[in-house]
Design an enzyme around this catalytic site. Structure first.
Site, PDB file in Angstrom:
ATOM      1  CG  ASP A 116      -3.938  -0.476  10.723  1.00 24.30           C
ATOM      2  OD1 ASP A 116      -2.918  -0.908  11.296  1.00 24.30           O
ATOM      3  OD2 ASP A 116      -3.937   0.555  10.039  1.00 24.30           O
ATOM      4  CB  CYS A 159      -0.923   0.002   1.219  1.00 23.98           C
ATOM      5  SG  CYS A 159      -2.276   1.201   1.080  1.00 23.98           S
TER       6      CYS A 159
END
Length: 225
Positions: free
Chosen positions: A144, A14
């Site tokens: 996360d 990412c």
């Protein structure tokens, strides 16, 4: 009879901002590439730049757009210029807001769940169910670590919180690195992993050797099953 089918953990890199990074990340064997459409992020890319980066991605490698509290008009504008295949909502969006955002551009989405110190296993299952109920476009949770602010944390959370029945569907994120990737995948057995800052030379600039080492570390865990 136990079929010991080996699972190939999918890998998302990412926060890409440069064409040369897109090319070597694809060549290294990543399954998905993430682009950050959140202006305060140091890894932010504008829609026009992202559109040019997307043209570097061959078929069967997925493009993912990360959004934080964007409205439908803003999302439609981004997608018209940078038609990412999957949306990743990282802000305070409710299941209903995610559903209407995704429907407005007809894209599947994943939802970032920021795990706190007091998060319980049941919370993760309930969250997944609430998004699944809200939209046929919901594709899964990305787990996360909770920190102040939005976007990647670079910190790990207690992976033992992840229910065994949920793990095969989740994207594991938050503080993954070349050093801990093998252990993380071996312990959790997630469907996919997502890394950003852990494979960078500088913010938004990926390091080819680190990307290759991270992918090798994930594959090592895959081969240990």
């Amino acid at each position: 009879m136990q079929h010991n089918m080996q699972h190939k953990t999918r890998i998302k890199i990412c926060g890409l901002t440069r064409a040369e990074d897109v090319r070597f990340v694809v060549a290294s064997g990543a399954d998905a590439l993430g682009f950050v459409f959140y202006p305060p992020s140091p890894r932010y890319v504008g829609p026009e730049v992202a559109g040019a980066l997307l043209s570097e991605i061959p078929p069967f490698v997925m493009s993912v757009g990360l959004f934080v509290n964007i409205d439908e008009a803003g999302l439609q504008d981004v997608i018209s210029k940078a038609p990412v295949q999957l949306l990743q909502f990282h802000g305070d969006e409710t299941p209903e807001q995610c559903a209407s955002l995704a429907a407005s551009v007809n894209r599947p989405f994943i939802r970032a769940y920021r795990v706190k110190a007091d998060t319980r296993s049941e919370d993760l299952l309930e969250c997944e169910q609430s998004y699944r109920n809200a939209s046929p476009l919901f594709s899964g949770l990305l787990l996360d670590t909770h920190v102040d602010g939005y976007g990647g944390s670079g910190k790990v959370f207690d992976w033992s919180l992840i229910p065994k029945e949920l793990a095969p569907r989740v994207v594991l994120s938050g503080g993954l690195s070349v050093q801990n990737a093998t252990g993380a995948v071996s312990q959790v057995r997630p469907f996919a992993v997502d890394i950003s800052s852990g494979v960078e030379a500088a913010k938004g600039i990926k390091d080819e050797a680190s990307v290759r080492a991270f992918i090798a570390a994930v594959r090592l865990a895959d081969n240990q099953e």
